[in-house]
Design a protein around this motif. Structure first.
Motif, short mmCIF file in Angstrom:
data_model
loop_
_atom_site.label_atom_id
_atom_site.label_comp_id
_atom_site.label_asym_id
_atom_site.label_seq_id
_atom_site.Cartn_x
_atom_site.Cartn_y
_atom_site.Cartn_z
N SER A 95 1.25 -1.61 0.02
CA SER A 95 0.00 0.51 0.24
C SER A 95 0.78 1.26 -0.27
O SER A 95 1.27 1.58 0.22
CB SER A 95 -0.58 0.11 1.34
N THR A 96 0.34 2.69 -0.54
CA THR A 96 0.75 3.91 -0.45
C THR A 96 0.40 4.48 0.31
O THR A 96 0.75 5.50 0.51
CB THR A 96 1.49 4.13 -2.17
N ARG A 97 -1.19 3.71 1.19
CA ARG A 97 -1.37 5.36 2.42
C ARG A 97 -0.09 5.80 2.24
O ARG A 97 0.49 4.79 3.62
CB ARG A 97 -2.18 3.91 2.52
N GLY A 98 -0.71 6.62 3.01
CA GLY A 98 0.48 7.04 4.17
C GLY A 98 1.74 8.11 3.50
O GLY A 98 1.99 8.46 3.89
N LEU A 99 1.93 7.37 2.23
CA LEU A 99 3.65 8.45 1.21
C LEU A 99 2.84 8.97 0.39
O LEU A 99 1.38 9.79 -0.07
CB LEU A 99 3.51 6.71 0.62
N SER A 100 4.13 9.85 -0.18
CA SER A 100 4.06 10.83 -1.12
C SER A 100 4.15 10.24 -2.46
O SER A 100 4.43 9.44 -2.11
CB SER A 100 4.22 12.31 -0.79
N PHE A 101 3.92 10.56 -3.15
CA PHE A 101 4.91 10.18 -4.82
C PHE A 101 6.24 10.60 -4.43
O PHE A 101 6.92 9.47 -4.74
CB PHE A 101 3.75 11.27 -5.34
N GLU A 102 6.73 11.56 -4.16
CA GLU A 102 7.98 11.35 -3.93
C GLU A 102 8.54 10.08 -3.38
O GLU A 102 9.47 10.17 -4.07
CB GLU A 102 8.66 12.61 -3.64
N GLN A 103 7.87 10.34 -2.44
CA GLN A 103 8.64 9.05 -0.94
C GLN A 103 8.56 7.69 -1.91
O GLN A 103 9.17 6.83 -2.23
CB GLN A 103 7.57 8.75 0.46
N PHE A 104 7.82 7.25 -3.14
CA PHE A 104 7.33 6.22 -3.35
C PHE A 104 8.59 6.36 -4.94
O PHE A 104 8.64 4.79 -4.85
CB PHE A 104 5.60 6.82 -4.70
N VAL A 105 8.56 7.22 -5.43
CA VAL A 105 9.08 7.40 -6.04
C VAL A 105 10.69 6.83 -5.66
O VAL A 105 11.82 6.33 -6.39
CB VAL A 105 9.89 8.59 -7.39
N GLU A 106 11.42 7.90 -4.40
CA GLU A 106 12.22 7.51 -4.15
C GLU A 106 12.71 5.90 -3.47
O GLU A 106 13.85 5.23 -3.79
CB GLU A 106 12.76 8.23 -2.84
N GLY A 107 11.49 5.55 -3.23
CA GLY A 107 11.54 3.93 -3.15
C GLY A 107 12.02 3.60 -4.45
O GLY A 107 12.54 2.29 -4.14
#
Length: 202
Positions: A95-107
């Motif tokens: 899940s990407t709940r609670g994450l920003s798109f920036e954090q998702f791409v960093e991941g």
């Protein structure tokens, strides 16, 4: 994946490029349909060349041409981010709940990738790792009318697409620095997208 014997064409289902809508519209016309489990539905170009093409040539000596869509890498990741923000994944590692798109791409840029960002890579889906070969007819997702026109001409039919598996609406933004890192790390994806066809005659 859809195979049209008479028209000598295989349509590969790149994830997050409207593959379900295309499948719903064209499956009744196809001679072979791979659907259901994502590992089957989203058969990669490499696996197609390794096994499926050889299977098809049992019945038809000449190998068919291949076609697929590719999405702008940042837009493609945005679709994955929104999809994994859905309630059906809440409380899971994906899940990407609670994450920003920036954090998702960093991941996505991390090694190893966290579960929420492990979504594959378009270049790996569309390219054979040993030969560098890719699909014969590669179109940009954001030029869907051109791709539909190509399919209509090739299959000799009128195609009407309906929207399926639409990701939840969610605002996304990316910092210039992270965007630059994404472009450098996944330059193959950007190159494939830039070279893909964007018009009916391209």
């Amino acid at each position: 994946m859809l195979y049209f014997l008479k028209h000598k064409l295989v349509l590969l289902a790149t994830p997050k490029t409207g593959s379900t809508s295309l499948e719903q519209a064209l499956a009744p016309l196809a001679d072979m349909v791979l659907q259901g489990d994502p590992r089957i539905k989203h058969c990669t170009f490499q696996r197609y060349k390794w096994r499926m093409e050889k299977f098809i040539q049992i019945f038809e000596q000449d190998a068919p041409q291949t076609a697929a869509l590719i999405r702008h890498p940042e837009d493609w990741l945005g679709s994955w981010f929104r999809f994994r923000h859905g309630s059906w994944l809440e409380g899971t590692a994906r899940s990407t709940r609670g994450l920003s798109f920036e954090q998702f791409v960093e991941g996505y840029l991390s090694d190893p990738q966290p579960a929420f960002a492990a979504v594959g890579q378009q270049a790996k889906f569309l390219t054979h790792p040993k030969t560098g070969e890719t699909v014969d007819h590669l179109y940009r997702y954001d030029c869907m009318p051109a791709f539909v026109a190509f399919l209509e001409d090739r299959l000799g039919t009128t195609i009407t697409l309906e929207r399926h598996n639409v990701s939840p609406t969610h605002q996304i933004s990316l910092s210039p620095g992270t965007r630059d890192r994404l472009q450098q790390r996944y330059s193959e994806d950007y190159a494939l997208y830039e070279n893909a066809r964007g018009s009916a005659s391209g």
